[in-house]
Scaffold this active site. Structure first.
Site, short mmCIF file in Angstrom:
data_model
loop_
_atom_site.label_atom_id
_atom_site.label_comp_id
_atom_site.label_asym_id
_atom_site.label_seq_id
_atom_site.Cartn_x
_atom_site.Cartn_y
_atom_site.Cartn_z
N HIS A 200 0.81 -1.23 0.00
CA HIS A 200 0.00 0.00 0.00
C HIS A 200 0.84 1.27 0.00
O HIS A 200 0.50 2.25 0.66
CB HIS A 200 -0.96 0.01 1.21
CG HIS A 200 -2.17 -0.83 1.00
ND1 HIS A 200 -2.75 -1.57 2.00
CD2 HIS A 200 -2.91 -1.07 -0.11
CE1 HIS A 200 -3.79 -2.22 1.52
NE2 HIS A 200 -3.90 -1.94 0.25
N HIS A 300 -6.60 -4.90 -11.17
CA HIS A 300 -6.94 -4.45 -9.83
C HIS A 300 -8.46 -4.36 -9.71
O HIS A 300 -9.12 -3.73 -10.53
CB HIS A 300 -6.31 -3.07 -9.59
CG HIS A 300 -6.63 -2.46 -8.27
ND1 HIS A 300 -6.26 -3.01 -7.08
CD2 HIS A 300 -7.29 -1.32 -7.96
CE1 HIS A 300 -6.65 -2.25 -6.08
NE2 HIS A 300 -7.29 -1.22 -6.59
#
Length: 391
Positions: A200, A300
């Site tokens: 992240h 994604h």
């Protein structure tokens, strides 16, 4: 055939199933005078309200146009002015997906046949692991294997702790604890599942490189977003320093950015979001760029079932897609907003079967579109000293 109307809906998420910070989904419908309606979904989950406004802006142009001229409409709208960014691309991506749905329905073909034909019968997926403790995450990993899945992702060695808790950890502690957590993940699945580690964007290269080297012995499939995406050279520095393949791309909005990644050898796995990179039109360009360099594409998709349907069609018609993201929660036994579809997705073990109906192969339960939506609050995590921390 002409477009007669475009409408946009903000659909609330399931509180128990959505990821942190994701509180809704943007669904687009494009109507035609032939009675054919296409649906799409945007990937800008944190900024749905401005994206909805952009959809309305581009929708005014589309009314009266031929919906089958998909690539032209994407190019026409994006190059109308010199502005760029996620909100514009998110809106155009949702519309591109909806126009492909219309084209498939018009010709009586699934979208994968518009992309060159089916290259696989079913699509391997990786599921989500969420949790604020290592026990939570290891439990999700074990539950995924018990449920027949062979890959677990959204798996953070740094944990996804509450954003209102100040982050305070020494470099040595962060490195050692992250290594110990990944060891727990690997112990939970053995070699029955691949681990897709998600950082992240929380590290700089000087932190990411030593951590990735520590994690090599656990044989993760890839190491996703170790650094922020703004400097592609920084991602390349990490990729050169480790034997673990780097994955990135979920925040990129144009195929040219993926080309720049590939020229730098910065990633072996590209993560375009069909709801951000230009729908099927943009994602196909990314896949072609990647295929020429033997790189893989793993779309994604932390989003709703409309996007899952689009991702399955894309994977069915694109050779270099070894697996896709599926926001299914193993311990809860469900994916978010499954009730948005009249019929769900069929699964065999760790694979989803590709819908074979025309277009995306799905039917919306339109009553769900009318549920009340609450805007997402801006809440950014801070460190112990009050400065911003990525998470």
């Amino acid at each position: 055939m002409e477009v007669t109307a475009v409408d946009v809906h903000l659909v609330p998420s399931d509180a128990a199933l959505s990821g942190y910070g994701l509180n809704g989904y943007l669904v687009v419908r494009v109507h035609t005078d032939a009675g054919v309606v296409g649906v799409g979904e945007a990937g800008t989950w944190a900024y749905l309200e401005p994206t909805a406004t952009a959809v309305e802006t581009f929708g005014r142009y589309l009314v009266g146009e031929d919906p089958l001229r998909r690539a032209h409409h994407l190019d026409y709208c994006y190059r109308n002015a010199h502005f760029r960014g996620g909100v514009l691309r998110g809106a155009l991506s949702a519309l591109d997906v909806a126009l492909h749905d219309i084209a498939g329905k018009h010709h009586g073909l699934p979208v994968y046949d518009l992309l060159g034909g089916r290259v696989r019968d079913r699509v391997r997926v990786y599921v989500h692991a969420f949790g604020e403790t290592v026990d939570d995450l290891a439990g999700e990993c074990a539950a995924a294997v018990d449920d027949g899945f062979t890959a677990v992702g959204h798996l953070s060695p740094l944990l996804d702790e509450p954003r209102d808790e100040p982050y305070d950890e020494t470099h040595a502690a962060r490195q050692a604890r992250a290594e110990a957590r990944v060891e727990r993940f690997r112990d939970a699945v053995g070699t029955d599942a691949d681990l897709l580690l998600e950082l992240h964007r929380r590290l700089d290269p000087k932190e990411a490189v030593p951590l990735c080297r520590r994690l090599e012995r656990f044989d993760p499939l890839f190491y996703e977003d170790p650094v922020r995406p703004d400097d592609l050279d920084a991602t390349a520095r990490v990729a050169r320093a480790t034997s673990v393949p780097v994955a990135t791309g979920e925040r990129l909005t144009h195929p040219a950015e993926f080309g720049a990644l590939l020229r730098r050898d910065a990633a072996e796995y590209l993560r375009p979001n069909l709801g951000l990179v230009g729908g099927f039109t943009g994602a196909r360009t990314v896949a072609a760029l990647a295929e020429a360099r033997y790189a893989a594409v793993v779309p994604h998709n932390p989003l709703g079932p409309v996007m899952t349907a689009a991702v399955l069609q894309f994977a069915a018609g694109t050779p270099n897609v070894p697996l896709v993201e599926y926001p299914y929660r193993p311990r809860l036994g469900a994916a978010p907003r499954a009730d948005l579809l009249v019929d769900g997705f069929d699964r065999e073990g760790g694979h989803l079967l590709v819908p074979e109906g025309p277009g995306l192969g799905i039917t919306l339960d339109e009553s769900v579109l009318e549920q009340p939506y609450e805007p997402r609050a801006i809440e950014t995590r801070l460190g112990a000293d009050g400065s911003v921390v990525d998470q």
